[in-house]
Every structure is written in structure tokens, then in C-alpha cells.
Design an enzyme around this catalytic site. Structure first.
Site, PDB file in Angstrom:
ATOM      1  N   PRO A   1       0.843  -1.197   0.000  1.00  0.00           N
ATOM      2  CA  PRO A   1       0.000   0.000   0.000  1.00  0.00           C
ATOM      3  C   PRO A   1       0.882   1.253   0.000  1.00  0.00           C
ATOM      4  O   PRO A   1       1.938   1.268   0.634  1.00  0.00           O
ATOM      5  CB  PRO A   1      -0.797  -0.101   1.306  1.00  0.00           C
ATOM      6  CG  PRO A   1      -0.588  -1.490   1.805  1.00  0.00           C
ATOM      7  CD  PRO A   1       0.707  -1.965   1.254  1.00  0.00           C
ATOM      8  N   LYS A   2       0.436   2.271  -0.704  1.00  0.00           N
ATOM      9  CA  LYS A   2       1.137   3.555  -0.660  1.00  0.00           C
ATOM     10  C   LYS A   2       0.537   4.338   0.515  1.00  0.00           C
ATOM     11  O   LYS A   2      -0.447   5.056   0.371  1.00  0.00           O
ATOM     12  CB  LYS A   2       0.981   4.311  -1.971  1.00  0.00           C
ATOM     13  CG  LYS A   2       1.835   5.563  -2.066  1.00  0.00           C
ATOM     14  CD  LYS A   2       1.719   6.193  -3.453  1.00  0.00           C
ATOM     15  CE  LYS A   2       2.616   7.409  -3.552  1.00  0.00           C
ATOM     16  NZ  LYS A   2       2.236   8.489  -2.621  1.00  0.00           N
ATOM     17  N   VAL A   3       1.146   4.165   1.665  1.00  0.00           N
ATOM     18  CA  VAL A   3       0.640   4.779   2.895  1.00  0.00           C
ATOM     19  C   VAL A   3       0.782   6.297   2.800  1.00  0.00           C
ATOM     20  O   VAL A   3       1.832   6.814   2.406  1.00  0.00           O
ATOM     21  CB  VAL A   3       1.394   4.233   4.117  1.00  0.00           C
ATOM     22  CG1 VAL A   3       0.870   4.869   5.398  1.00  0.00           C
ATOM     23  CG2 VAL A   3       1.258   2.709   4.184  1.00  0.00           C
TER      24      VAL A   3
ATOM     25  N   ASP B   1      -3.106   6.114  -0.641  1.00  0.00           N
ATOM     26  CA  ASP B   1      -3.514   6.809  -1.861  1.00  0.00           C
ATOM     27  C   ASP B   1      -3.093   6.046  -3.109  1.00  0.00           C
ATOM     28  O   ASP B   1      -2.969   6.625  -4.186  1.00  0.00           O
ATOM     29  CB  ASP B   1      -2.993   8.250  -1.895  1.00  0.00           C
ATOM     30  CG  ASP B   1      -1.477   8.334  -1.865  1.00  0.00           C
ATOM     31  OD1 ASP B   1      -0.814   7.292  -1.703  1.00  0.00           O
ATOM     32  OD2 ASP B   1      -0.947   9.457  -2.014  1.00  0.00           O
ATOM     33  N   GLY B   2      -2.888   4.737  -2.970  1.00  0.00           N
ATOM     34  CA  GLY B   2      -2.528   3.906  -4.103  1.00  0.00           C
ATOM     35  C   GLY B   2      -1.668   2.745  -3.656  1.00  0.00           C
ATOM     36  O   GLY B   2      -1.700   2.344  -2.485  1.00  0.00           O
TER      37      GLY B   2
END
Length: 561
Positions: free
Chosen positions: A124-126, A278-279
Site C-alpha cells: 500500500p502507498k501509505v 492513496d494507491g
């Protein structure tokens, strides 16, 4: 609902240059608008990094920053001065540079980037604030904000107060440099439903404030890089987990192709997570030695971001529409943006009063999201153009008894009345939308809202844009309408009663309706004294009486003698 075409103001033309959508403004205005937006972003940026306060939503800031770069490229300006990163006032050097991550637009771009390699990991793009953690002899000795990737602020004292970050390590991690994301710890956060919650700004604010350090315990850490760590990713994740950095192992998946990346991306978007994302970030299993890491040169990793819940869109024109009741609504035409899989080209602002309160003009940037049933919704104005050229709304002389007959000033309300009478609530003319009514009216110049009843099959067929099949369908629909009961025709004439009230009245003819008193109307469901008066005004209106006589001449049920 028709659009007041003659009142459109300030339409902006656009062209494509190097893949960007560029505003066609005079060069002086373009340069001025770029300078103003650049200054606004710089001001927000300064407040964000110096005071830890967000004056604007993270997503809005990111989108406006991207738009600034886009405009600068349109005019050939240097984009290096764009304030999309924190001020370069950090003096503590990173032992290993932060590379940043390239952005991939879609699944196809992901597949192309992965081509030629076999082993990847997706995470995950934290969404938080990047940091370097330095461990020496088993102890946390330094914590450095990302800064410009080479130097940042010394955050050691603040980081030591975050209980979720291990203060000591052993084994291979006793002397290690780690890079990760400090995030706001949440419970059951579903990104698709809850959005970003401005989490990044909240984290930055906590780290930059001198007081209320107890709030730091609400922060967590997600390690996404261990420069020069174990070559085997599985081993690397295992050691991080044993040292107390367990989230990295839990939320890292091995993938082989773009389909598997897409599956993980979708899962994390819709699942309950302990942080805002967010991605996703895709990482090659093999990465170079840390001595080769440089800002902007992390070729072994890439991000595929989620589409924003709300999009910043540029207003290209302001239009007015007049509904069948005479209500004027304001519509903002937009340079098209994508929300989910919907291409949004316009948004309803509401009444003229609301538009004036919003103070929206062509050239402004507004935030648009999707409300229930996928209807575009105006959330806020995020940036206003210097030029404030606005159209003048049409006069307020329209009401529920105007524009049953066509005229130059009645164009839009007249079209709205045609759309209404063709709807299922009235005559149910299948296939007759606004565009079809406009084409018929513009070609055959209707006198009033029922003039279409006099059209011949040949006249309908000769209407521009009407194919043979469509012309025949419309002719059949018009003929079938003649058999509709009296109550349907009265609804088409916009009697100010609900269908339930009209049915309760039991009127089967115009003669019966003329005999009704206000007392009778008041006794009907959902019909008080005020509505009863409106019914009488409608019935006694000369235009309504003229239409009833015309329908009688056409032998419409209930209108003859």
C-alpha cells in the site's frame, strides 16, 4: 432542463500541447495566472511545513500543483521552481537519499513498466510523512524528515516519543538505515468510502508542534525501504517484523504481473486498513546498492495511485437553465475530468443566489465529487482566476404560468415544458429527450407546447438528425399519446397538483375541472389553501384556456364538448 445558450459567457478554448490541456489565454494573462497560482501554492506550502497546519486539503494541493506544472509546460516555463515539495531548510544529511517514486497512470503503464522483469512486490502507498530512521549499536540515534531527499529536519526527539516505533533493534537491524512513512493510526479505515481525511497534514502538524507531544502516540510507522538490507525480500520482511516493524510484512505481496497488482490495489482500496492510502507501490525484488540512490532516480519502484474521490476542475463557462416552473438554475461547464469511470463536463451550482454566494467565474478551479447516483456535485471553490467576468442571469419574470407558448425570451422554459410533458409523469413519449424536442422545435417552429400533435409523418422525417427508424417511432408515440386519459393531458399542462391528488379529484373532463371550487381542491391529498389557489390561477389563465380549446379541436379525450 434547457440551457440558456444565449447567456453563455466567457467560454474558454483549450488545445493540447505535449499531452497537456492548455488554456488559450493571452500570453500576459497566462503568465499572470501561473504566477498567482504559484504564489498561492508557495503560501500553503510554507504554512504546512513551518506551522504544521494545512490550509487546504492534501488532494487539492496535489492537484493544483500538478495543474501549475501543466500550465508551465504549456508556455515553456521552467518547472523546477514549482513549490510541490517542502522548503529546503533541513540541515541534517540523510545517510541514504530518498529517491521518491515515479507515478504510473493506469494498468497498461504498470504492465509496460514491469515488462522484462520477473519478481516484484506490491505494498500500500501509505499516506503520511516520510522519514529516515538510523539505528547504531542497537539504538535509534537519528530520525530525519524527508526534506529534499538529501537533507531534512532532525526529528529525533519527536520520533522517540512515538511508542509504536522501536527504540532498540538487534541482529542485522542493530546498525541499519530504514526509510518509511509516519502515519495516523486508524481503525478499520476503508479508503474507498472514507477518503484521505487529510491524514498527511495531521501527521505533519503533530510532528511540527512544540506542545501536546502526547498526541504523537497516535502515529505509526510503515517501513518501505531497508537500503542494503537482505537481498531476499522474504527474509527482509521477516527480520523487520521480528524487530517490531510488522506492518511491512503484513501488507507486502509478491506479484508477477499487472493483473496481480491490480487485484491487490482493488483489495486495499475496499478493505479495512490501519492507515490512509492513496494507491500502491510496486517494487522490484532487486534494488541497487544505496550508494547509487538519488532523489528522482528510483527506477526500481513505481506508484499506481487511486483516482481521487474529488477532482479539481476548471470552469470553462457559466450557463443558465430555466425549468418548467420558471426556476432559474446555474450550471458550470467544465474542462472535462474523470471521476471513477464518469467523464464530468458540467455541474449544477444551484440557484442564482447560491451562484452569487459562491462567486464562481470562468477560469476558476472548483472541487467536484460524485453525489448519490453518480451526480456531479460542487464541493468548494479552491482557486479563483484574477479575471472575474461573469454573465448576467436572465430576468426573474419566469414563473409556473409562463412560456406555454414559444417566444424568443421563453426558449428555455418552453423546452423544459416539452421535456416534462414527454416524461413518464405526463404523456410518456418514449425516445423524446431534450435534444429531440429542440430539433423538432427549431425545425417546425412550434407555437405552443402541443403543436407537435399537428406534425405529419413527412414533417417529422424531414427533421435534421432524425433517421427513418427514429422518425417512425416518434410518429407512433405522438399517435399513442392521443389515447392517453384526460388526467395525463392535464399533468402535461402542468396543473399544480400531485398525481395522487388529481386522481382523488376524479375529474374526467375539462368541463368537470372548471366547476371545481377552491374548497374542493383544499380537500385533496397534499393540497392546502396555497396550492388550491395556485390550481385556480392555473385553470383561469388565458393561455391554459387557449390550450384546452386547441386540444378539444384535436379531439383529445376529456376536452371536447
Amino acid at each position: 432542463m434547457g440551457v440558456w445558450k444565449s447567456m453563455v459567457w466567457g467560454v474558454l478554448l483549450w488545445h493540447s500541447q505535449s499531452g497537456a490541456i492548455c488554456p488559450v489565454w493571452p500570453s500576459a494573462r497566462t503568465i499572470e495566472e501561473i504566477a498567482r497560482l504559484q504564489q498561492q501554492l508557495a503560501d500553503w506550502n510554507d504554512i504546512y511545513w513551518k506551522q504544521g497546519v494545512s490550509a487546504v486539503d492534501d488532494s487539492v494541493y496535489d492537484q493544483l500543483s500538478a495543474k501549475l506544472v501543466q500550465w508551465q509546460r504549456c508556455v515553456g516555463q521552467d518547472v523546477s521552481s514549482t513549490p510541490v515539495s517542502p522548503p529546503l531548510n533541513g540541515t541534517t544529511t540523510h545517510p541514504v537519499a530518498h529517491t521518491g517514486v515515479r507515478k504510473l497512470a493506469d494498468r497498461q503503464a504498470v504492465a509496460q513498466w514491469m515488462r522484462g522483469h520477473s519478481e516484484f512486490w506490491v505494498q500500500p502507498k501509505v499516506d503520511g510523512v516520510a522519514v529516515t530512521l538510523v539505528y547504531q549499536n542497537g539504538k535509534l540515534t537519528r530520525a530525519i524528515s524527508r526534506g529534499n531527499g538529501l537533507q531534512g529536519e532532525d526529528w529525533t526527539q519527536k520520533i522517540r516519543q512515538i511508542s509504536s516505533i522501536p527504540q532498540t533493534t538487534r541482529g542485522a537491524l542493530a546498525n541499519a538505515v530504514l526509510q518509511g512513512e509516519i502515519f495516523l493510526q486508524l481503525k478499520g479505515h476503508i479508503q474507498q468510502r472514507m477518503g484521505g481525511m487529510n491524514a498527511r497534514s495531521k501527521v505533519a502538524g503533530m510532528l511540527m508542534r512544540q506542545k501536546n507531544t502526547s498526541a504523537l502516540n497516535s502515529l505509526g510507522i510503515f517501513i518501505w525501504a531497508w537500503p542494503d538490507g537482505p537481498a531476499n525480500m522474504t527474509e527482509r520482511l521477516s527480520q523487520l517484523a521480528k524487530a517490531g516493524f510488522s506492518l511491512t510484512q503484513k501488507y507486502s505481496q509478491m506479484v508477477k504481473n499487472a493483473s496481480e497488482v491490480e487485484r491487490a490495489r482493488r483489495s486495499w482500496l475496499t478493505s479495512a486498513l490501519p492507515f490512509v492510502t492513496d494507491g500502491v507501490v510496486i517494487r522490484m525484488a532487486k534494488e541497487p546498492s544505496s550508494q547509487y540512490w538519488r532523489p528522482g532516480q528510483g527506477d526500481w519502484l513505481a506508484a499506481w495511485k487511486y483516482p481521487p474521490v474529488a477532482q479539481v476542475a476548471q470552469v470553462s463557462a457559466i450557463q443558465f437553465s430555466v425549468g418548467k416552473s420558471g426556476k432559474i438554475s446555474v450550471i458550470a461547464s467544465l474542462v472535462p475530468v474523470m471521476l471513477d469511470d464518469k467523464r464530468v463536463k458540467r455541474v449544477n451550482i444551484g440557484s442564482v443566489k447560491r451562484w452569487e454566494a459562491w462567486d464562481i467565474a470562468p477560469g476558476d478551479q472548483i472541487l467536484v465529487s460524485l453525489a448519490g447516483q453518480g451526480i456531479p456535485r460542487l464541493d468548494e471553490v479552491v482557486w479563483r482566476s484574477r479575471e472575474r467576468s461573469k454573465p448576467v442571469p436572465p430576468g426573474n419574470h419566469f414563473n409556473s404560468l409562463t412560456c406555454f407558448y414559444a417566444s424568443a425570451t421563453c426558449q428555455e422554459q418552453f423546452i423544459s415544458r416539452l421535456v416534462w410533458l414527454g416524461s413518464r409523469a405526463a404523456l410518456g413519449l418514449d425516445g423524446m429527450g431534450e435534444a429531440s424536442w429542440r430539433a423538432l422545435h427549431q425545425t417546425h417552429r412550434f407555437e405552443h407546447i402541443f403543436s407537435w400533435l399537428a406534425l405529419t409523418p413527412a414533417e417529422i422525417a424531414n427533421t435534421p438528425g432524425f433517421a427513418k427508424g427514429k422518425s417512425e417511432l416518434i410518429w407512433r408515440q405522438f399517435n399513442l399519446a392521443r389515447r392517453q386519459p384526460f388526467s395525463r393531458w392535464v399533468m402535461a399542462m402542468d396543473i399544480p397538483l400531485t398525481q395522487a391528488a388529481l386522481q382523488a379529484s376524479g375529474d374526467r373532463s375539462w368541463e368537470q375541472l372548471l366547476m371545481r371550487t377552491d374548497q374542493h381542491w383544499r380537500q385533496l391529498p397534499a393540497t392546502g389553501e396555497r396550492r388550491a389557489g395556485r390550481v385556480s390561477d392555473w385553470r383561469d389563465n388565458p393561455r391554459i384556456k387557449a390550450l384546452s380549446r386547441w386540444l378539444a379541436a384535436q379531439h383529445i379525450p376529456g376536452f371536447g364538448t
